[in-house]
Design a protein around this motif. Structure first.
Motif, PDB file in Angstrom:
ATOM      1  N   TRP A 228     -31.012  17.369  25.552  1.00  0.00           N
ATOM      2  CA  TRP A 228     -31.631  16.867  25.428  1.00  0.00           C
ATOM      3  C   TRP A 228     -33.089  16.485  24.966  1.00  0.00           C
ATOM      4  O   TRP A 228     -33.142  15.596  24.165  1.00  0.00           O
ATOM      5  CB  TRP A 228     -33.017  16.504  27.048  1.00  0.00           C
ATOM      6  CG  TRP A 228     -32.481  16.171  29.088  1.00  0.00           C
ATOM      7  CD1 TRP A 228     -31.797  17.605  29.726  1.00  0.00           C
ATOM      8  CD2 TRP A 228     -31.725  14.807  29.331  1.00  0.00           C
ATOM      9  NE1 TRP A 228     -30.921  16.720  30.346  1.00  0.00           N
ATOM     10  CE2 TRP A 228     -30.769  15.354  30.402  1.00  0.00           C
ATOM     11  CE3 TRP A 228     -31.927  13.975  28.537  1.00  0.00           C
ATOM     12  CZ2 TRP A 228     -30.387  14.627  31.437  1.00  0.00           C
ATOM     13  CZ3 TRP A 228     -30.882  12.812  29.572  1.00  0.00           C
ATOM     14  CH2 TRP A 228     -30.470  13.245  30.406  1.00  0.00           C
ATOM     15  N   LEU A 229     -33.712  17.616  24.022  1.00  0.00           N
ATOM     16  CA  LEU A 229     -34.331  17.727  22.976  1.00  0.00           C
ATOM     17  C   LEU A 229     -33.272  16.572  22.300  1.00  0.00           C
ATOM     18  O   LEU A 229     -34.431  15.827  21.076  1.00  0.00           O
ATOM     19  CB  LEU A 229     -34.137  18.757  22.944  1.00  0.00           C
ATOM     20  CG  LEU A 229     -35.450  19.912  24.343  1.00  0.00           C
ATOM     21  CD1 LEU A 229     -36.029  21.223  23.121  1.00  0.00           C
ATOM     22  CD2 LEU A 229     -36.737  18.608  23.984  1.00  0.00           C
ATOM     23  N   ILE A 230     -32.371  16.959  21.804  1.00  0.00           N
ATOM     24  CA  ILE A 230     -31.552  16.624  20.789  1.00  0.00           C
ATOM     25  C   ILE A 230     -31.809  14.572  20.757  1.00  0.00           C
ATOM     26  O   ILE A 230     -31.415  14.251  19.524  1.00  0.00           O
ATOM     27  CB  ILE A 230     -29.872  17.042  20.637  1.00  0.00           C
ATOM     28  CG1 ILE A 230     -30.248  19.001  20.243  1.00  0.00           C
ATOM     29  CG2 ILE A 230     -29.102  16.480  19.764  1.00  0.00           C
ATOM     30  CD1 ILE A 230     -28.562  18.986  20.322  1.00  0.00           C
TER      31      ILE A 230
ATOM     32  N   MET B  34     -33.371   9.632  19.126  1.00  0.00           N
ATOM     33  CA  MET B  34     -34.287   8.144  19.976  1.00  0.00           C
ATOM     34  C   MET B  34     -35.906   8.637  19.450  1.00  0.00           C
ATOM     35  O   MET B  34     -36.441   6.717  19.215  1.00  0.00           O
ATOM     36  CB  MET B  34     -34.546   8.690  21.581  1.00  0.00           C
ATOM     37  CG  MET B  34     -32.652   8.854  22.364  1.00  0.00           C
ATOM     38  SD  MET B  34     -31.788   7.346  22.333  1.00  0.00           S
ATOM     39  CE  MET B  34     -32.453   6.448  22.977  1.00  0.00           C
ATOM     40  N   LEU B  35     -36.037   8.953  19.072  1.00  0.00           N
ATOM     41  CA  LEU B  35     -37.745   8.974  18.207  1.00  0.00           C
ATOM     42  C   LEU B  35     -37.792   7.816  17.098  1.00  0.00           C
ATOM     43  O   LEU B  35     -38.225   7.999  17.522  1.00  0.00           O
ATOM     44  CB  LEU B  35     -38.085  10.109  18.437  1.00  0.00           C
ATOM     45  CG  LEU B  35     -39.417  10.228  17.649  1.00  0.00           C
ATOM     46  CD1 LEU B  35     -40.493  10.305  18.944  1.00  0.00           C
ATOM     47  CD2 LEU B  35     -39.497  12.180  17.619  1.00  0.00           C
ATOM     48  N   VAL B  36     -36.303   7.987  16.458  1.00  0.00           N
ATOM     49  CA  VAL B  36     -37.108   7.416  15.191  1.00  0.00           C
ATOM     50  C   VAL B  36     -36.885   5.929  15.669  1.00  0.00           C
ATOM     51  O   VAL B  36     -37.577   5.138  15.064  1.00  0.00           O
ATOM     52  CB  VAL B  36     -35.240   7.862  14.361  1.00  0.00           C
ATOM     53  CG1 VAL B  36     -35.662   6.789  13.488  1.00  0.00           C
ATOM     54  CG2 VAL B  36     -35.641   9.094  14.536  1.00  0.00           C
TER      55      VAL B  36
ATOM     56  N   VAL C 142     -26.489   3.283  21.653  1.00  0.00           N
ATOM     57  CA  VAL C 142     -25.599   4.376  20.518  1.00  0.00           C
ATOM     58  C   VAL C 142     -26.124   5.650  21.211  1.00  0.00           C
ATOM     59  O   VAL C 142     -25.335   7.252  21.894  1.00  0.00           O
ATOM     60  CB  VAL C 142     -25.505   4.054  19.783  1.00  0.00           C
ATOM     61  CG1 VAL C 142     -25.443   5.105  18.781  1.00  0.00           C
ATOM     62  CG2 VAL C 142     -24.652   3.384  18.391  1.00  0.00           C
ATOM     63  N   GLY C 143     -27.241   5.595  21.477  1.00  0.00           N
ATOM     64  CA  GLY C 143     -27.824   6.844  22.696  1.00  0.00           C
ATOM     65  C   GLY C 143     -28.022   7.472  23.547  1.00  0.00           C
ATOM     66  O   GLY C 143     -27.493   8.245  23.350  1.00  0.00           O
TER      67      GLY C 143
END
Length: 436
Positions: free
Chosen positions: A177-179, A184-186, A218-219
């Motif tokens: 999940w963190l990956i 997604m944060l980008v 894509v995420g």
């Protein structure tokens, strides 16, 4: 003309309402809403004011309020692990902002282009000075923008539903999940900083919005891929553990075999006794040994362990269990395939039986050779209308729900057929395997 404008305005309200509903359903695919009906209603009402947020360049107020609002909305009205909530926020916040920015600005630019083309000497001043023709054009293009936005979100909803099982998993590892969250944060950072600081022409941001929308999709695919990979790994470990368990049971059977071997020696001693009773005892004992040796050579020992184990489980669960196993050519089946076919089929049948009242719980299994085919039939009573045999009702949907799929793969290995018949309150699984 005023009537047409009024109709288009009403249509805009309807399209906007449907759009918010679709966004609400799309978020629920990724992360479930809280169960209480009042919280579900409040979640939709809040989203009704949050999802249509208007976004322009250099608009720090709306972009910041939308960020805080979406974060609070997912935190309060949706259930699940915090990693999953962060993922849902990082999927939907940048996507909503990017889509709304394109809707407001791209279609706004389209309005001015069309207006200039149709009437070079267009009305000056604000909208209060526009002619009826200009107002109609503005309303029509705005209605078109609402329809296009709705179509996009309907497509996104169906896209998310394709990966429902994977992205709805609660058992994906925290690091996975963190990956996904870091990736997604980008998109979130890019859309926020761009709209917050850039004051130039809108068209500069359009490509970024498209990339952010595609990045969100894509995420989701990335999350589904990682979830599926972990599913496969856990499923393999589960099968190995099950196989090891039955192998250990088979070792116990070997102890019995050694005892039978020793009994042969005792049999020779009995046969040397010249009396009718001892000769009769020896004959009965030799017949029992021959039957057991036939049983061992047919490969039914492994299957017998599984049947006895499931019969014990059925007794504990107060399920009526009937097994008729009669074939002598099962040696061509590998033990792990026997475990996959019979173990999964009986597990599914017992699981379905537990949903019924005790007096209706019934599981039957029959295996026999019919001409040149090995026929296996597993039947069980089930709840009326329960038709989706590919899914599990267990809470751990990440680790369970693969029984039918695994059975099909094992059957395909031997060029067999797997047939499923679902009645009103009865389920039947029939397997046909060609004998070598």
């Amino acid at each position: 003309m005023e009537t047409i404008i009024s109709i288009l305005d009403s249509l805009c309200y309807v399209l906007n309402f449907i759009y918010v509903f679709v966004v609400y359903k799309a978020i629920a695919v990724v992360i479930p809403t809280r169960r209480h009906w009042l919280l579900k209603v409040l979640a939709f009402l809040v989203l009704l004011n949050l999802a249509p947020v208007i976004i322009f360049l250099n608009d720090p107020w709306n972009i910041s309020l939308a960020l805080v609002g979406f974060a609070a909305h997912i935190l309060i009205f949706y259930s699940g692990k915090w990693e999953k909530k962060v993922t849902a926020f990082l999927i939907f916040y940048p996507t909503v902002i990017a889509v709304n920015f394109l809707q407001q600005n791209l279609f706004g630019d389209l309005f001015f282009v069309v207006r200039q083309a149709l009437s070079p000497n267009h009305d000056s001043g604000g909208s209060q000075n526009w002619s009826m023709e200009t107002l109609l054009l503005s309303t029509a293009i705005y209605t078109l923008s609402q329809a296009v936005r709705l179509l996009f979100w309907v497509g996104a909803w169906f896209f998310l539903r394709r990966y429902r099982q994977q992205i709805a998993s609660e058992n994906m590892e925290k690091q996975s999940w963190l990956i996904a969250d870091v990736v997604m944060l980008v998109s979130t950072t890019a859309i926020f900083t761009t709209i917050f600081f850039i004051t130039q022409a809108n068209y500069i941001v359009y490509p970024l919005c498209v990339v952010i929308i595609l990045g969100s999709l894509v995420g989701v695919s990335l999350i589904a891929y990682m979830s599926r990979a972990e599913q496969t790994a856990r499923e393999a470990r589960q099968l190995q553990q099950q196989y090891a368990y039955y192998e250990e049971k088979l070792k116990s059977e070997e102890t019995v075999r050694r005892l039978y071997h020793d009994m042969k020696n005792h049999l020779l001693l009995l046969e040397r006794q010249d009396s009718f009773e001892t000769r009769q005892m020896a004959a009965n004992l030799r017949r029992q040994i021959a039957e057991y040796e036939d049983y061992i050579h047919t490969g039914n020992a492994f299957l017998d362990i599984i049947i006895r184990d499931k019969a014990r489980q059925a007794k504990e669960d107060q399920v009526e269990f009937s097994a008729v196993i009669h074939f002598e050519q099962g040696g061509f089946l590998e033990p792990i395939d026997i475990s996959t076919i019979f173990g999964n089929a009986l597990d599914n049948a017992l699981e379905a039986s537990l949903k019924l009242p005790k007096e209706q719980r019934l599981v039957t299994v029959k295996a026999e050779c019919v001409r040149d085919m090995l026929s296996v039939v597993v039947e069980n009573n089930c709840l009326p209308g329960e038709t989706d045999c590919e899914k599990t009702s267990k809470e751990d949907k990440f680790l369970h729900g693969f029984g039918i799929r695994n059975i099909r793969q094992a059957v395909d290995k031997y060029d067999g057929q797997c047939l499923i018949r679902q009645g009103k309150d009865c389920f039947q699984l029939k397997i046909l395997l060609p004998l070598p």
